[in-house]
Scaffold this motif. Sequence first.
Motif, PDB file in Angstrom:
ATOM      1  N   VAL A 150       1.003  -1.154  -0.025  1.00 42.51           N
ATOM      2  CA  VAL A 150      -0.362  -0.181   0.256  1.00 42.51           C
ATOM      3  C   VAL A 150       0.933   1.031   0.332  1.00 42.51           C
ATOM      4  O   VAL A 150       0.376   2.270  -0.835  1.00 42.51           O
ATOM      5  CB  VAL A 150      -0.800   0.453   1.048  1.00 42.51           C
ATOM      6  CG1 VAL A 150      -1.502   1.456   1.406  1.00 42.51           C
ATOM      7  CG2 VAL A 150      -2.275  -0.749   0.818  1.00 42.51           C
ATOM      8  N   MET A 151       1.452   0.750   0.622  1.00 41.02           N
ATOM      9  CA  MET A 151       2.772   2.384   0.702  1.00 41.02           C
ATOM     10  C   MET A 151       3.836   2.116  -0.129  1.00 41.02           C
ATOM     11  O   MET A 151       4.412   3.386  -0.528  1.00 41.02           O
ATOM     12  CB  MET A 151       3.929   2.154   1.949  1.00 41.02           C
ATOM     13  CG  MET A 151       2.910   2.149   3.574  1.00 41.02           C
ATOM     14  SD  MET A 151       2.068   3.844   3.568  1.00 41.02           S
ATOM     15  CE  MET A 151       3.261   5.147   3.597  1.00 41.02           C
ATOM     16  N   GLY A 152       3.697   2.082  -1.304  1.00 36.02           N
ATOM     17  CA  GLY A 152       5.096   1.624  -2.571  1.00 36.02           C
ATOM     18  C   GLY A 152       6.031   1.789  -2.482  1.00 36.02           C
ATOM     19  O   GLY A 152       6.980   1.169  -3.142  1.00 36.02           O
ATOM     20  N   GLN A 153       6.603   0.394  -1.175  1.00 37.83           N
ATOM     21  CA  GLN A 153       7.377  -0.005  -1.138  1.00 37.83           C
ATOM     22  C   GLN A 153       7.984  -1.678  -1.918  1.00 37.83           C
ATOM     23  O   GLN A 153       8.728  -1.990  -1.735  1.00 37.83           O
ATOM     24  CB  GLN A 153       7.846  -0.449   0.026  1.00 37.83           C
ATOM     25  CG  GLN A 153       8.054   1.109   1.356  1.00 37.83           C
ATOM     26  CD  GLN A 153       7.999   1.379   2.363  1.00 37.83           C
ATOM     27  OE1 GLN A 153       7.167  -0.174   3.130  1.00 37.83           O
ATOM     28  NE2 GLN A 153       7.992   1.797   2.983  1.00 37.83           N
ATOM     29  N   LEU A 154       6.799  -2.390  -1.683  1.00 37.62           N
ATOM     30  CA  LEU A 154       6.956  -3.471  -2.995  1.00 37.62           C
ATOM     31  C   LEU A 154       5.872  -3.072  -4.281  1.00 37.62           C
ATOM     32  O   LEU A 154       4.577  -2.539  -3.913  1.00 37.62           O
ATOM     33  CB  LEU A 154       5.918  -4.673  -1.759  1.00 37.62           C
ATOM     34  CG  LEU A 154       7.304  -5.030  -0.679  1.00 37.62           C
ATOM     35  CD1 LEU A 154       6.541  -6.075   0.010  1.00 37.62           C
ATOM     36  CD2 LEU A 154       7.999  -5.310  -0.990  1.00 37.62           C
ATOM     37  N   PRO A 155       6.357  -4.049  -4.889  1.00 33.63           N
ATOM     38  CA  PRO A 155       5.271  -4.000  -6.343  1.00 33.63           C
ATOM     39  C   PRO A 155       4.297  -5.040  -5.892  1.00 33.63           C
ATOM     40  O   PRO A 155       4.051  -5.438  -5.080  1.00 33.63           O
ATOM     41  CB  PRO A 155       6.163  -4.576  -6.948  1.00 33.63           C
ATOM     42  CG  PRO A 155       7.230  -5.518  -6.489  1.00 33.63           C
ATOM     43  CD  PRO A 155       7.578  -4.052  -5.914  1.00 33.63           C
ATOM     44  N   CYS A 156       2.756  -4.774  -6.872  1.00 31.90           N
ATOM     45  CA  CYS A 156       2.100  -5.226  -6.453  1.00 31.90           C
ATOM     46  C   CYS A 156       1.234  -5.183  -7.969  1.00 31.90           C
ATOM     47  O   CYS A 156       1.384  -4.191  -8.602  1.00 31.90           O
ATOM     48  CB  CYS A 156       1.029  -4.666  -5.418  1.00 31.90           C
ATOM     49  SG  CYS A 156       0.318  -2.549  -6.267  1.00 31.90           S
ATOM     50  N   ASP A 157       1.259  -6.578  -8.282  1.00 30.27           N
ATOM     51  CA  ASP A 157       0.561  -7.348  -9.486  1.00 30.27           C
ATOM     52  C   ASP A 157      -0.712  -7.254  -9.549  1.00 30.27           C
ATOM     53  O   ASP A 157      -1.822  -7.585 -10.817  1.00 30.27           O
ATOM     54  CB  ASP A 157       1.411  -7.868 -10.478  1.00 30.27           C
ATOM     55  CG  ASP A 157       1.567  -9.702  -9.505  1.00 30.27           C
ATOM     56  OD1 ASP A 157       1.513  -8.970  -8.120  1.00 30.27           O
ATOM     57  OD2 ASP A 157       2.388 -10.170  -9.854  1.00 30.27           O
ATOM     58  N   GLN A 158      -1.056  -7.883  -8.069  1.00 33.51           N
ATOM     59  CA  GLN A 158      -2.836  -8.033  -8.292  1.00 33.51           C
ATOM     60  C   GLN A 158      -4.154  -7.018  -8.378  1.00 33.51           C
ATOM     61  O   GLN A 158      -3.300  -6.182  -7.680  1.00 33.51           O
ATOM     62  CB  GLN A 158      -3.463  -8.690  -7.070  1.00 33.51           C
ATOM     63  CG  GLN A 158      -2.161  -9.823  -6.292  1.00 33.51           C
ATOM     64  CD  GLN A 158      -2.286 -10.927  -7.082  1.00 33.51           C
ATOM     65  OE1 GLN A 158      -4.183 -11.412  -8.069  1.00 33.51           O
ATOM     66  NE2 GLN A 158      -1.588 -11.966  -7.416  1.00 33.51           N
ATOM     67  N   PRO A 159      -5.037  -6.718  -9.440  1.00 30.59           N
ATOM     68  CA  PRO A 159      -5.858  -6.324  -9.215  1.00 30.59           C
ATOM     69  C   PRO A 159      -6.243  -6.181  -8.153  1.00 30.59           C
ATOM     70  O   PRO A 159      -6.638  -4.526  -7.899  1.00 30.59           O
ATOM     71  CB  PRO A 159      -6.971  -7.063  -9.906  1.00 30.59           C
ATOM     72  CG  PRO A 159      -6.669  -8.421 -10.609  1.00 30.59           C
ATOM     73  CD  PRO A 159      -5.270  -8.527 -10.198  1.00 30.59           C
ATOM     74  N   MET A 160      -6.936  -6.588  -6.735  1.00 30.22           N
ATOM     75  CA  MET A 160      -7.406  -6.038  -5.837  1.00 30.22           C
ATOM     76  C   MET A 160      -6.767  -4.698  -4.954  1.00 30.22           C
ATOM     77  O   MET A 160      -6.833  -3.946  -4.658  1.00 30.22           O
ATOM     78  CB  MET A 160      -7.820  -7.540  -5.071  1.00 30.22           C
ATOM     79  CG  MET A 160      -9.109  -6.839  -4.573  1.00 30.22           C
ATOM     80  SD  MET A 160     -10.619  -6.142  -4.700  1.00 30.22           S
ATOM     81  CE  MET A 160     -11.159  -7.486  -6.081  1.00 30.22           C
TER      82      MET A 160
END
Length: 106
Positions: free
Chosen positions: A77-87
């Motif tokens: 959420v903070m942008g420290q890790l990438p996220c690829d899941q749509p939710m």
Amino acid sequence: RKYFCQNKLPKYFLLSEDEHVLRKQLCYRANNMGMKELDLLIGKFADLHLSAMGRPELLAFNSQVLALETPEVFKMVMGQLPCDQPMMKALREFAHAKGFVRSTPR
């Protein structure tokens, strides 16, 4: 400890087949993640969005957000890790739109 030795999960870990009850289960879990900041953010997201989701989206919310470890969710959420899941992407965009996070998402 005894639950981990058995093949069956405790009753409170099982997701309901009834969509209304499933929404209530997920809303409760979203408001009780274990970190106050995430409780507020994910709980608000759940309150606003779960009622419009169908069963596939509810299960995706469970597996893509609620099933993750709390520090991992926080970092995504903070942008420290990438996220690829749509939710998770929707949750991150919600956090930025509502002012929970001030920087721009990755």
